[in-house]
Write an enzyme that holds these catalytic residues in place. Sequence first.
Site, PDB file in Angstrom:
ATOM      1  N   CYS A 158       0.890  -1.133  -0.010  1.00  0.00           N
ATOM      2  CA  CYS A 158      -0.037   0.035   0.088  1.00  0.00           C
ATOM      3  C   CYS A 158       0.922   1.263  -0.010  1.00  0.00           C
ATOM      4  O   CYS A 158       0.341   2.183  -0.447  1.00  0.00           O
ATOM      5  CB  CYS A 158      -1.004   0.034   1.123  1.00  0.00           C
ATOM      6  SG  CYS A 158      -0.350   0.194   2.656  1.00  0.00           S
ATOM      7  N   ASP A 159       2.249   1.096   0.540  1.00  0.00           N
ATOM      8  CA  ASP A 159       2.977   2.418   0.542  1.00  0.00           C
ATOM      9  C   ASP A 159       2.964   3.103  -0.912  1.00  0.00           C
ATOM     10  O   ASP A 159       3.434   3.918  -1.245  1.00  0.00           O
ATOM     11  CB  ASP A 159       4.445   2.177   0.985  1.00  0.00           C
ATOM     12  CG  ASP A 159       4.423   1.173   2.190  1.00  0.00           C
ATOM     13  OD1 ASP A 159       3.411   0.353   2.295  1.00  0.00           O
ATOM     14  OD2 ASP A 159       5.304   1.121   2.795  1.00  0.00           O
ATOM     15  N   ALA A 160       3.136   2.148  -1.767  1.00  0.00           N
ATOM     16  CA  ALA A 160       3.326   2.259  -3.134  1.00  0.00           C
ATOM     17  C   ALA A 160       2.370   3.242  -3.894  1.00  0.00           C
ATOM     18  O   ALA A 160       2.537   4.212  -4.691  1.00  0.00           O
ATOM     19  CB  ALA A 160       3.473   1.185  -4.079  1.00  0.00           C
TER      20      ALA A 160
END
Length: 370
Positions: A158-160
């Site tokens: 999800c950081d992406a």
Amino acid sequence: MKIAKTIVVLTVFVMTYLSHAQEIKPAEVKNIMAQVADWQIAHFTDLYSGYEEPHHPLDWTNGALYVGMVKWAAMADNDKYYNWLFDIGEKYEWKLHFRKYFADDHTVGQMYLELYRKYQDPKMIEPTKEQFNFIMLHPAKTSLQWKTPYHQDRWNWCDALFMAPPVWAKLYKITGEQKYLDFMMAEYKATTDFLFDKKESLYYRDESYMGKLDNGTKIFWSRGNGWVFAGLTNIMDELNPGSKEYKYFLDLYKKMAKKLLEIQTPAGHWAMSLLGQDFYSTPETSGSSFYTYGLAWGINRGILDKATYGAAVKKGWKAMVSYVTKEGMLGYVQPIGAAPGKAWADKSEVYGTGAFLSAGSEVYKLYGGK
């Protein structure tokens, strides 16, 4: 002894209440932002997260710092901060970091594209355009499942969703070329379909956290969801509010905002494991700054009702400011990781500063700053 403990607890409660009750003044927001930005520039090559060498200037950690720093640069009374960012771009010839497909290494592109908007020099965006054109012509065909071959060539954590999609959205807005938006939308939807928990309106960090429990609660990492929430706002800023793409992101944003309002801690921050505040009492300022930023952004644009969400922003900002040392260091930033963990009052990280500056940029507007 019990009486003494009760007095301490009541004192802390009263002090917290009084701090949150005080009105926020735009000049004070600007002053603390300047203090934090100046401290970070002065300590730019410090060691963080147990590393033996400073983060590379094009690393995602610093890329996230630049996202907030460029927002602060637009508010500052001189070009000092723009000049600092410009010198970094010049030194590295406006190139993205070294891995062609890896979203983290695209983060610095957000700063490049914002500086292009100010200086209008094509060399600032050409390397990003060239690399993204290559990616579109040779798209990764890998699985979103965790630890499959070349899995991080796509946005399967999800950081992406903070790191890369806003670069694609900015490139679309600047060039007017639909292909950048189309590629971003297809990949973003694939990631969301895979990682978004519809019941909780939150994102798993990656597939490896699905089905796992921490003290009986699902594991939704605070900073991970902070990356997503802040990224949503940075994407929507580039889109036509009447477009179907904007409406897609707006729906996700509103769902997350509603959930975040429900789970904010009484102290103003958000727990490192978002559903497990009973087990994670230590403040964490990177994820919490991103939530404060995103909620203030929504109020400022008339998306969120101030009467409903304003108190959460106020509590969040007051809490973040309380963790800034007298020297200007933002404390309680969780070190690099992928899950709930620990944070300390005397430890910081560059991406936390970036999140704080992003928050300040919207809190300043919310309280009347021009």
